[in-house]
Design a protein around this motif. Structure first.
Motif, PDB file in Angstrom:
ATOM      1  N   ALA A  67       6.436   3.162  -4.008  1.00  0.00           N
ATOM      2  CA  ALA A  67       5.344   3.454  -3.076  1.00  0.00           C
ATOM      3  C   ALA A  67       4.008   3.524  -3.802  1.00  0.00           C
ATOM      4  O   ALA A  67       2.987   3.036  -3.293  1.00  0.00           O
ATOM      5  CB  ALA A  67       5.618   4.756  -2.337  1.00  0.00           C
ATOM      6  N   ALA A  68       3.969   4.126  -4.979  1.00  0.00           N
ATOM      7  CA  ALA A  68       2.726   4.222  -5.745  1.00  0.00           C
ATOM      8  C   ALA A  68       2.526   3.013  -6.647  1.00  0.00           C
ATOM      9  O   ALA A  68       1.404   2.532  -6.819  1.00  0.00           O
ATOM     10  CB  ALA A  68       2.734   5.497  -6.588  1.00  0.00           C
ATOM     11  N   GLY A  69       3.599   2.493  -7.216  1.00  0.00           N
ATOM     12  CA  GLY A  69       3.485   1.430  -8.212  1.00  0.00           C
ATOM     13  C   GLY A  69       3.045   0.091  -7.661  1.00  0.00           C
ATOM     14  O   GLY A  69       2.347  -0.669  -8.334  1.00  0.00           O
ATOM     15  N   PHE A  70       3.444  -0.240  -6.441  1.00  0.00           N
ATOM     16  CA  PHE A  70       3.191  -1.577  -5.907  1.00  0.00           C
ATOM     17  C   PHE A  70       2.070  -1.632  -4.874  1.00  0.00           C
ATOM     18  O   PHE A  70       1.745  -2.707  -4.384  1.00  0.00           O
ATOM     19  CB  PHE A  70       4.475  -2.128  -5.268  1.00  0.00           C
ATOM     20  CG  PHE A  70       5.530  -2.519  -6.267  1.00  0.00           C
ATOM     21  CD1 PHE A  70       5.513  -3.761  -6.868  1.00  0.00           C
ATOM     22  CD2 PHE A  70       6.526  -1.625  -6.625  1.00  0.00           C
ATOM     23  CE1 PHE A  70       6.483  -4.125  -7.800  1.00  0.00           C
ATOM     24  CE2 PHE A  70       7.502  -1.972  -7.544  1.00  0.00           C
ATOM     25  CZ  PHE A  70       7.478  -3.227  -8.138  1.00  0.00           C
ATOM     26  N   THR A  71       1.485  -0.491  -4.528  1.00  0.00           N
ATOM     27  CA  THR A  71       0.568  -0.489  -3.391  1.00  0.00           C
ATOM     28  C   THR A  71      -0.730  -1.251  -3.662  1.00  0.00           C
ATOM     29  O   THR A  71      -1.247  -1.949  -2.781  1.00  0.00           O
ATOM     30  CB  THR A  71       0.273   0.972  -2.949  1.00  0.00           C
ATOM     31  OG1 THR A  71      -0.498   0.948  -1.773  1.00  0.00           O
ATOM     32  CG2 THR A  71      -0.461   1.755  -4.019  1.00  0.00           C
ATOM     33  N   LEU A  72      -1.285  -1.151  -4.865  1.00  0.00           N
ATOM     34  CA  LEU A  72      -2.508  -1.891  -5.175  1.00  0.00           C
ATOM     35  C   LEU A  72      -2.241  -3.395  -5.156  1.00  0.00           C
ATOM     36  O   LEU A  72      -3.031  -4.177  -4.614  1.00  0.00           O
ATOM     37  CB  LEU A  72      -3.053  -1.463  -6.538  1.00  0.00           C
ATOM     38  CG  LEU A  72      -4.375  -2.117  -6.961  1.00  0.00           C
ATOM     39  CD1 LEU A  72      -5.474  -1.806  -5.954  1.00  0.00           C
ATOM     40  CD2 LEU A  72      -4.776  -1.660  -8.348  1.00  0.00           C
ATOM     41  N   LEU A  73      -1.116  -3.804  -5.727  1.00  0.00           N
ATOM     42  CA  LEU A  73      -0.742  -5.219  -5.724  1.00  0.00           C
ATOM     43  C   LEU A  73      -0.616  -5.749  -4.305  1.00  0.00           C
ATOM     44  O   LEU A  73      -1.214  -6.781  -3.951  1.00  0.00           O
ATOM     45  CB  LEU A  73       0.577  -5.405  -6.484  1.00  0.00           C
ATOM     46  CG  LEU A  73       1.261  -6.777  -6.322  1.00  0.00           C
ATOM     47  CD1 LEU A  73       0.372  -7.883  -6.863  1.00  0.00           C
ATOM     48  CD2 LEU A  73       2.617  -6.773  -7.026  1.00  0.00           C
ATOM     49  N   PHE A  74       0.128  -5.050  -3.466  1.00  0.00           N
ATOM     50  CA  PHE A  74       0.365  -5.567  -2.119  1.00  0.00           C
ATOM     51  C   PHE A  74      -0.866  -5.432  -1.219  1.00  0.00           C
ATOM     52  O   PHE A  74      -0.995  -6.175  -0.245  1.00  0.00           O
ATOM     53  CB  PHE A  74       1.582  -4.891  -1.493  1.00  0.00           C
ATOM     54  CG  PHE A  74       2.876  -5.442  -2.009  1.00  0.00           C
ATOM     55  CD1 PHE A  74       3.211  -6.765  -1.783  1.00  0.00           C
ATOM     56  CD2 PHE A  74       3.753  -4.652  -2.733  1.00  0.00           C
ATOM     57  CE1 PHE A  74       4.393  -7.296  -2.260  1.00  0.00           C
ATOM     58  CE2 PHE A  74       4.946  -5.167  -3.221  1.00  0.00           C
ATOM     59  CZ  PHE A  74       5.269  -6.492  -2.982  1.00  0.00           C
ATOM     60  N   GLY A  75      -1.775  -4.517  -1.554  1.00  0.00           N
ATOM     61  CA  GLY A  75      -3.038  -4.491  -0.836  1.00  0.00           C
ATOM     62  C   GLY A  75      -3.817  -5.777  -1.038  1.00  0.00           C
ATOM     63  O   GLY A  75      -4.378  -6.349  -0.096  1.00  0.00           O
ATOM     64  N   VAL A 222       3.942   7.121 -12.651  1.00  0.00           N
ATOM     65  CA  VAL A 222       4.683   7.935 -11.686  1.00  0.00           C
ATOM     66  C   VAL A 222       5.986   8.439 -12.294  1.00  0.00           C
ATOM     67  O   VAL A 222       6.364   9.607 -12.123  1.00  0.00           O
ATOM     68  CB  VAL A 222       4.961   7.123 -10.400  1.00  0.00           C
ATOM     69  CG1 VAL A 222       5.849   7.911  -9.454  1.00  0.00           C
ATOM     70  CG2 VAL A 222       3.652   6.774  -9.713  1.00  0.00           C
ATOM     71  N   TYR A 223       6.685   7.573 -13.048  1.00  0.00           N
ATOM     72  CA  TYR A 223       7.928   8.012 -13.689  1.00  0.00           C
ATOM     73  C   TYR A 223       7.641   9.126 -14.698  1.00  0.00           C
ATOM     74  O   TYR A 223       8.373  10.122 -14.766  1.00  0.00           O
ATOM     75  CB  TYR A 223       8.615   6.840 -14.393  1.00  0.00           C
ATOM     76  CG  TYR A 223       9.860   7.270 -15.132  1.00  0.00           C
ATOM     77  CD1 TYR A 223      11.064   7.435 -14.459  1.00  0.00           C
ATOM     78  CD2 TYR A 223       9.829   7.549 -16.500  1.00  0.00           C
ATOM     79  CE1 TYR A 223      12.207   7.861 -15.120  1.00  0.00           C
ATOM     80  CE2 TYR A 223      10.961   7.977 -17.173  1.00  0.00           C
ATOM     81  CZ  TYR A 223      12.146   8.132 -16.479  1.00  0.00           C
ATOM     82  OH  TYR A 223      13.264   8.564 -17.142  1.00  0.00           O
ATOM     83  N   ALA A 413      -1.644  10.903  -6.211  1.00  0.00           N
ATOM     84  CA  ALA A 413      -2.070  12.302  -6.076  1.00  0.00           C
ATOM     85  C   ALA A 413      -0.932  13.176  -5.580  1.00  0.00           C
ATOM     86  O   ALA A 413      -0.710  14.285  -6.081  1.00  0.00           O
ATOM     87  CB  ALA A 413      -3.265  12.390  -5.124  1.00  0.00           C
ATOM     88  N   ILE A 414      -0.206  12.698  -4.573  1.00  0.00           N
ATOM     89  CA  ILE A 414       0.925  13.459  -4.038  1.00  0.00           C
ATOM     90  C   ILE A 414       2.005  13.630  -5.109  1.00  0.00           C
ATOM     91  O   ILE A 414       2.582  14.707  -5.273  1.00  0.00           O
ATOM     92  CB  ILE A 414       1.500  12.749  -2.801  1.00  0.00           C
ATOM     93  CG1 ILE A 414       0.483  12.812  -1.649  1.00  0.00           C
ATOM     94  CG2 ILE A 414       2.816  13.384  -2.365  1.00  0.00           C
ATOM     95  CD1 ILE A 414       0.867  11.964  -0.455  1.00  0.00           C
ATOM     96  N   THR A 415       2.250  12.534  -5.869  1.00  0.00           N
ATOM     97  CA  THR A 415       3.269  12.581  -6.915  1.00  0.00           C
ATOM     98  C   THR A 415       2.878  13.542  -8.032  1.00  0.00           C
ATOM     99  O   THR A 415       3.719  14.264  -8.571  1.00  0.00           O
ATOM    100  CB  THR A 415       3.482  11.171  -7.498  1.00  0.00           C
ATOM    101  OG1 THR A 415       3.821  10.273  -6.442  1.00  0.00           O
ATOM    102  CG2 THR A 415       4.606  11.172  -8.523  1.00  0.00           C
TER     103      THR A 415
END
Length: 461
Positions: A67-75, A222-223, A413-415
């Protein structure tokens, strides 16, 4: 006279606007519910599938990583290849992941379902947000749409916690997954008839080196955060992942400066409203979501409430956030984005400080309900201002990038917020209540510092 009467018409939503808004808000509301619906049910899921207590965190981590790792790419992918197409792809993956998770017979299959759900969130959330910003022109209409979007997304986090408790108590934890399937299918069926395709008109190619480094860096970040939060901040695996994240994200910055078609153009990243808007958004999400964790700890560990009762008590916070999202557009219209963002954080911090009056008895329950409702109002006002600032002044062709960056800010931020506040709450304290008070004070201080930074560095345009 013509100018006076034309303005209200320009600020009025057409029937088409309302239909598009309803569909996109429904998709975002469901994605928000999906984020939090399993939180209350985690112990029951662990018992049902044989997860040990030390492995329960992976149910949340398996979602948070993609959810955090791929969001900029898919945006950015949504900008280049079609925002509606990516929204539909995300909804299809969400239905598949929810079905797999709901029918899981082993921990591995459940985690696979959670990974698909997280990937679906990374694909669908920036696509839905960029469809929203490109469907409404910058100004009062977009601000109003973003206010409703923020209100429903925040309400979705609270509704998810309540719904998770209800479904787990009355039916089974599996319904926390399966409830997504018919809703996702309905959105898949209706979207093509309601929302037109939207993409960037330039012929840019996808920046593959940038995509690899930023995605790898965010996954490692995130990890590292979740590993350190679970095992301690001296954990070698967590520290190694954070070091790898730093190297990859620095490499990403260097690649973007030289790339002919960067994934995230430096002129966008260094734009004042984008930079400081996302800083403010990061602080708003990190502090409020971690405060929900602290209040959950207080209600269950100090006052002895059940998970379902805890979810219902936090519903007052959800009502405050919804009210904040509805009121935010008018506040922004009067104060502007910078002042609204700073003022929202100040109000949130003041309400958070009031929670230091909570004690070990239920006499302070009314204080908690009032303070969390007021704090939720301020938090959502700040979040709507953050979304408005982070997407303002950019052409439609870069809205996917802007909303992807904003979504990434939210997810990271949530993570980060919860494990950091958890570490503060448990560091050197002899009681749960003492730890909650310490972490609450730190939480309020961070919100105040964020407001000061925004007021100082985000000058009026």
């Amino acid at each position: 006279m013509t100018l006076i009467t034309a303005a209200p018409a320009a600020e009025r939503m057409s029937s088409r606007h309302k239909l598009v808004l309803t569909l996109l808000l429904g998709a975002q509301f469901m994605l928000a519910i999906d984020f939090s619906i399993l939180n209350v049910a985690l112990p029951v899921v662990g018992e049902g599938l044989g997860f040990g207590l030390d492995r329960l965190q992976w149910i949340a981590t398996a979602f948070a990583l993609p959810a955090a790792g791929f969001t900029l790419l898919f945006g950015r992918v949504a900008d280049l290849f079609g925002r509606r197409r990516m929204l539909l792809t995300g909804m299809a993956l969400l239905a598949a992941g929810s079905l797999i998770g709901g029918l899981a017979a082993s921990p591995a299959i459940l985690l696979a379902g959670r990974v698909l759900q997280g990937l679906a969130t990374a694909i669908a959330t920036p696509a839905a947000l960029s469809l929203l910003t490109t469907s409404f022109p910058e100004g009062p209409l977009r601000t109003r749409a973003l206010g409703l979007s923020g209100a429903l997304m925040s309400a979705g986090f609270t509704v998810g916690a309540i719904l998770g408790g209800v479904l787990t108590d009355l039916l089974s934890w599996r319904w926390a997954f399966l409830i997504n399937v018919p809703v996702a299918v309905a959105i898949l069926a209706v979207t093509p008839a309601v929302v037109g395709e939207s993409r960037s008109r330039d012929a840019s190619r996808l920046d593959v080196p940038g995509a690899v480094t930023v995605t790898g860096g965010l996954l490692a970040l995130v990890y590292g955060i979740t590993s350190a939060g679970a095992r301690g901040w001296d954990d070698p695996a967590g520290l190694g992942a954070l070091a790898a994240a730093a190297v990859l994200l620095v490499a990403f910055g260097l690649i973007e400066r030289r790339s002919p078609a960067p994934l995230a153009p430096p002129r966008v990243l260094t734009r004042r409203t984008v930079t400081w808007g996302n800083v403010g958004g990061f602080i708003a999400f990190a502090t409020e979501t971690s405060l929900v964790f602290l209040m959950t700890l207080y209600l269950q560990q100090v006052l002895g409430f059940s998970p379902l009762t805890t979810g219902l008590a936090l519903g007052v916070l959800g009502a405050g956030t919804f009210a904040g999202g509805v009121a935010a557009p008018r506040i922004m219209g009067r104060l502007g984005g910078r002042t609204t963002l700073a003022a929202g954080l100040v109000l949130q911090a003041a309400a958070t400080l009031a929670l230091l009056g909570l004690g070990s008895t239920r006499d302070g329950l009314a204080l908690m309900l009032a303070a969390t409702a007021i704090g939720g109002f301020g938090n959502l006002v700040a979040i709507v201002a953050f979304m408005g600032l982070a997407t303002s002044g950019l052409p439609d062709g870069e809205q996917g990038l802007a909303t992807g960056l904003a979504t990434m800010t939210q997810q990271v931020a949530i993570t980060l917020g919860i494990p950091v506040m958890s570490a503060v709450a448990t560091a050197g304290t002899v009681s749960v209540l003492g730890g909650v008070h310490t972490a609450t004070l730190v939480n309020a201080a961070v919100a105040v510092a964020g407001a000061a930074v925004i007021a100082l560095f985000l000058r009026r345009s």
